[in-house]
Design a protein around this motif. Structure first.
Motif, PDB file in Angstrom:
ATOM      1  N   ARG A   4       0.945  -1.133   0.011  1.00 21.91           N
ATOM      2  CA  ARG A   4      -0.053   0.079  -0.045  1.00 21.91           C
ATOM      3  C   ARG A   4       0.777   1.284  -0.140  1.00 21.91           C
ATOM      4  NH1 ARG A   4      -1.513   2.826   4.426  1.00 21.91           N
ATOM      5  NH2 ARG A   4      -0.821   1.067   5.628  1.00 21.91           N
ATOM      6  N   ALA A   5       2.079   1.173   0.632  1.00 21.69           N
ATOM      7  CA  ALA A   5       2.850   2.377   0.857  1.00 21.69           C
ATOM      8  C   ALA A   5       3.864   2.510  -0.293  1.00 21.69           C
ATOM      9  CB  ALA A   5       3.491   2.211   2.212  1.00 21.69           C
ATOM     10  N   GLN A   6       4.082   1.799  -1.258  1.00 21.45           N
ATOM     11  CA  GLN A   6       5.052   1.827  -2.134  1.00 21.45           C
ATOM     12  C   GLN A   6       4.843   2.987  -3.159  1.00 21.45           C
ATOM     13  OE1 GLN A   6       4.835  -1.753  -4.870  1.00 21.45           O
ATOM     14  NE2 GLN A   6       6.585  -2.728  -3.810  1.00 21.45           N
ATOM     15  N   SER A   7       6.053   3.587  -3.280  1.00 24.03           N
ATOM     16  CA  SER A   7       5.813   4.584  -4.253  1.00 24.03           C
ATOM     17  C   SER A   7       6.994   4.203  -5.503  1.00 24.03           C
ATOM     18  CB  SER A   7       6.363   6.053  -3.392  1.00 24.03           C
ATOM     19  OG  SER A   7       6.578   7.163  -4.398  1.00 24.03           O
ATOM     20  N   TRP A   8       6.372   4.621  -6.771  1.00 24.67           N
ATOM     21  CA  TRP A   8       7.529   4.361  -7.714  1.00 24.67           C
ATOM     22  C   TRP A   8       7.956   5.572  -8.490  1.00 24.67           C
ATOM     23  CZ3 TRP A   8       8.289  -0.655  -8.488  1.00 24.67           C
ATOM     24  CH2 TRP A   8       7.327  -1.612  -7.886  1.00 24.67           C
ATOM     25  N   VAL A  27      11.951   2.337 -10.529  1.00 23.38           N
ATOM     26  CA  VAL A  27      12.624   1.764  -9.355  1.00 23.38           C
ATOM     27  C   VAL A  27      11.960   1.906  -8.281  1.00 23.38           C
ATOM     28  CG1 VAL A  27      14.894   1.999  -8.087  1.00 23.38           C
ATOM     29  CG2 VAL A  27      14.837   2.380 -10.410  1.00 23.38           C
ATOM     30  N   PRO A  28      11.338   0.860  -7.378  1.00 26.57           N
ATOM     31  CA  PRO A  28      10.585   1.038  -6.218  1.00 26.57           C
ATOM     32  C   PRO A  28      11.152   1.801  -5.130  1.00 26.57           C
ATOM     33  CG  PRO A  28      11.230  -1.154  -6.371  1.00 26.57           C
ATOM     34  CD  PRO A  28      11.901  -0.561  -7.585  1.00 26.57           C
ATOM     35  N   ALA A  29      10.719   2.657  -4.661  1.00 27.61           N
ATOM     36  CA  ALA A  29      11.032   3.493  -3.461  1.00 27.61           C
ATOM     37  C   ALA A  29      10.035   3.249  -2.080  1.00 27.61           C
ATOM     38  CB  ALA A  29      11.404   4.887  -3.400  1.00 27.61           C
ATOM     39  N   LEU A  30      10.456   1.972  -1.557  1.00 29.19           N
ATOM     40  CA  LEU A  30       9.411   1.751  -0.402  1.00 29.19           C
ATOM     41  C   LEU A  30       9.288   2.458   0.634  1.00 29.19           C
ATOM     42  CD1 LEU A  30      10.253  -2.310  -0.585  1.00 29.19           C
ATOM     43  CD2 LEU A  30       8.554  -1.175  -1.967  1.00 29.19           C
ATOM     44  N   MET A  31       8.075   2.906   0.776  1.00 32.32           N
ATOM     45  CA  MET A  31       7.776   3.953   2.005  1.00 32.32           C
ATOM     46  C   MET A  31       6.882   3.453   3.103  1.00 32.32           C
ATOM     47  SD  MET A  31       9.718   6.578   0.490  1.00 32.32           S
ATOM     48  CE  MET A  31       8.816   7.895   1.522  1.00 32.32           C
ATOM     49  N   GLU A  32       7.250   3.899   4.082  1.00 27.49           N
ATOM     50  CA  GLU A  32       6.306   3.530   5.185  1.00 27.49           C
ATOM     51  C   GLU A  32       5.342   4.662   5.675  1.00 27.49           C
ATOM     52  OE1 GLU A  32       5.685   0.578   6.659  1.00 27.49           O
ATOM     53  OE2 GLU A  32       7.482  -0.508   5.597  1.00 27.49           O
ATOM     54  N   PRO A  33       4.218   4.477   6.329  1.00 26.96           N
ATOM     55  CA  PRO A  33       3.471   5.822   6.542  1.00 26.96           C
ATOM     56  C   PRO A  33       4.518   6.806   7.262  1.00 26.96           C
ATOM     57  CG  PRO A  33       2.213   3.884   6.761  1.00 26.96           C
ATOM     58  CD  PRO A  33       3.545   3.379   6.708  1.00 26.96           C
ATOM     59  N   GLY A  34       4.519   7.979   7.075  1.00 24.73           N
ATOM     60  CA  GLY A  34       5.371   8.895   7.887  1.00 24.73           C
ATOM     61  C   GLY A  34       6.658   9.276   7.344  1.00 24.73           C
ATOM     62  N   ASP A  35       6.939   8.393   6.316  1.00 21.74           N
ATOM     63  CA  ASP A  35       8.433   8.485   5.626  1.00 21.74           C
ATOM     64  C   ASP A  35       8.297   9.803   4.578  1.00 21.74           C
ATOM     65  OD1 ASP A  35       9.391   6.240   6.887  1.00 21.74           O
ATOM     66  OD2 ASP A  35       9.394   4.904   4.981  1.00 21.74           O
ATOM     67  N   ILE A  36       9.320  10.214   4.513  1.00 25.41           N
ATOM     68  CA  ILE A  36       9.959  11.413   3.402  1.00 25.41           C
ATOM     69  C   ILE A  36      10.742  11.216   2.461  1.00 25.41           C
ATOM     70  CG2 ILE A  36      10.511  13.746   3.352  1.00 25.41           C
ATOM     71  CD1 ILE A  36       9.891  14.147   6.441  1.00 25.41           C
ATOM     72  N   THR A  50      -4.412   3.988  -4.855  1.00 26.46           N
ATOM     73  CA  THR A  50      -4.787   3.080  -3.710  1.00 26.46           C
ATOM     74  C   THR A  50      -6.059   2.764  -3.625  1.00 26.46           C
ATOM     75  OG1 THR A  50      -4.712   3.585  -1.250  1.00 26.46           O
ATOM     76  CG2 THR A  50      -5.478   5.338  -2.445  1.00 26.46           C
ATOM     77  N   VAL A  51      -6.360   1.491  -3.036  1.00 26.40           N
ATOM     78  CA  VAL A  51      -7.535   0.830  -2.768  1.00 26.40           C
ATOM     79  C   VAL A  51      -8.045   0.950  -1.408  1.00 26.40           C
ATOM     80  CG1 VAL A  51      -7.618  -0.528  -5.013  1.00 26.40           C
ATOM     81  CG2 VAL A  51      -6.686  -1.367  -2.826  1.00 26.40           C
ATOM     82  N   ALA A  52      -7.386   1.575  -0.738  1.00 23.32           N
ATOM     83  CA  ALA A  52      -7.584   1.712   0.895  1.00 23.32           C
ATOM     84  C   ALA A  52      -8.595   2.701   1.116  1.00 23.32           C
ATOM     85  CB  ALA A  52      -6.342   2.223   1.622  1.00 23.32           C
ATOM     86  N   PRO A  53      -9.381   2.439   2.186  1.00 28.10           N
ATOM     87  CA  PRO A  53     -10.400   3.514   2.337  1.00 28.10           C
ATOM     88  C   PRO A  53     -10.014   4.683   2.948  1.00 28.10           C
ATOM     89  CG  PRO A  53     -10.395   1.851   4.167  1.00 28.10           C
ATOM     90  CD  PRO A  53      -9.368   1.201   3.315  1.00 28.10           C
ATOM     91  N   TRP A  54      -8.816   4.873   3.469  1.00 27.30           N
ATOM     92  CA  TRP A  54      -8.444   6.063   3.957  1.00 27.30           C
ATOM     93  C   TRP A  54      -7.442   6.791   3.094  1.00 27.30           C
ATOM     94  CZ3 TRP A  54      -7.136   1.247   5.801  1.00 27.30           C
ATOM     95  CH2 TRP A  54      -5.675   0.711   5.226  1.00 27.30           C
ATOM     96  N   LEU A  55      -7.372   8.135   3.152  1.00 30.19           N
ATOM     97  CA  LEU A  55      -6.614   9.118   2.238  1.00 30.19           C
ATOM     98  C   LEU A  55      -5.209   9.031   2.146  1.00 30.19           C
ATOM     99  CD1 LEU A  55      -8.373  12.675   3.031  1.00 30.19           C
ATOM    100  CD2 LEU A  55      -8.579  11.030   0.921  1.00 30.19           C
ATOM    101  N   ARG A  56      -4.656   8.966   1.085  1.00 26.02           N
ATOM    102  CA  ARG A  56      -3.238   8.926   0.744  1.00 26.02           C
ATOM    103  C   ARG A  56      -2.735  10.658   0.771  1.00 26.02           C
ATOM    104  NH1 ARG A  56      -0.803   6.316  -4.167  1.00 26.02           N
ATOM    105  NH2 ARG A  56      -1.178   4.430  -3.094  1.00 26.02           N
ATOM    106  N   ARG A  57      -2.010  10.948   1.711  1.00 25.51           N
ATOM    107  CA  ARG A  57      -1.474  12.332   1.704  1.00 25.51           C
ATOM    108  C   ARG A  57      -0.256  12.723   1.144  1.00 25.51           C
ATOM    109  NH1 ARG A  57      -5.775  15.426   3.633  1.00 25.51           N
ATOM    110  NH2 ARG A  57      -6.930  14.536   5.189  1.00 25.51           N
TER     111      ARG A  57
END
Length: 139
Positions: A4-8, A27-36, A50-57
């Motif tokens: 869910r937290a992957q960013s490409w 190239v994947p940059a794997l991110m955790e919630p709160g990562d910058i 995202t298919v999650a019910p919460w917002l991605r900020r």
């Protein structure tokens, strides 16, 4: 979860619009919630929907002079005064915050001409703090 937290991020030249993004060669940059993640705004980047019910900020901080933005983009020049108005409103809000040390000197935003027409009156809120980049992307 990590998926869910992957960013490409793709270092790819030649993209003209955000809709041309392709994940092949990403190239994947794997991110955790709160990562910058800091990267050049001109690096082609994106993430799966995202298919999650919460917002991605996402918060974008762009640091380049207005004359560079006007000449080279990546946004159209009409985007500049919108960004300036939000910046000025944020500076005004920070000045009023009760958690700011009294000794702090507020940022004095003074862009050179012809980008020096931006102003902000006390209590004058922008109509929104959210603008879709895609609406202001150069074609």
């Amino acid at each position: 979860d990590r998926e869910r937290a992957q960013s490409w991020i793709v270092a790819h030249r030649g993209m003209k619009t955000p809709t041309e993004f392709k994940a092949s060669g990403a190239v994947p940059a794997l991110m955790e919630p709160g990562d910058i993640l800091f990267h050049n705004i001109l690096v082609v980047h994106g993430s799966p929907a995202t298919v999650a019910p919460w917002l991605r900020r996402v918060i974008y901080y762009e640091f380049r002079p207005a004359h560079v933005e006007a000449a080279f983009g990546p946004h159209i020049p009409e985007y500049i005064p919108l960004k300036q108005r939000i910046l000025l409103a944020c500076i005004a809000r920070r000045k009023l915050a009760d958690y700011i040390p009294s000794a702090e000197t507020p940022y004095d935003y003074r862009p050179p001409a012809p980008f020096d027409n931006a102003s902000h009156a006390a209590g004058d809120e922008p109509p929104t703090y959210r603008y879709l980049h895609s609406e202001y992307w150069r074609k």
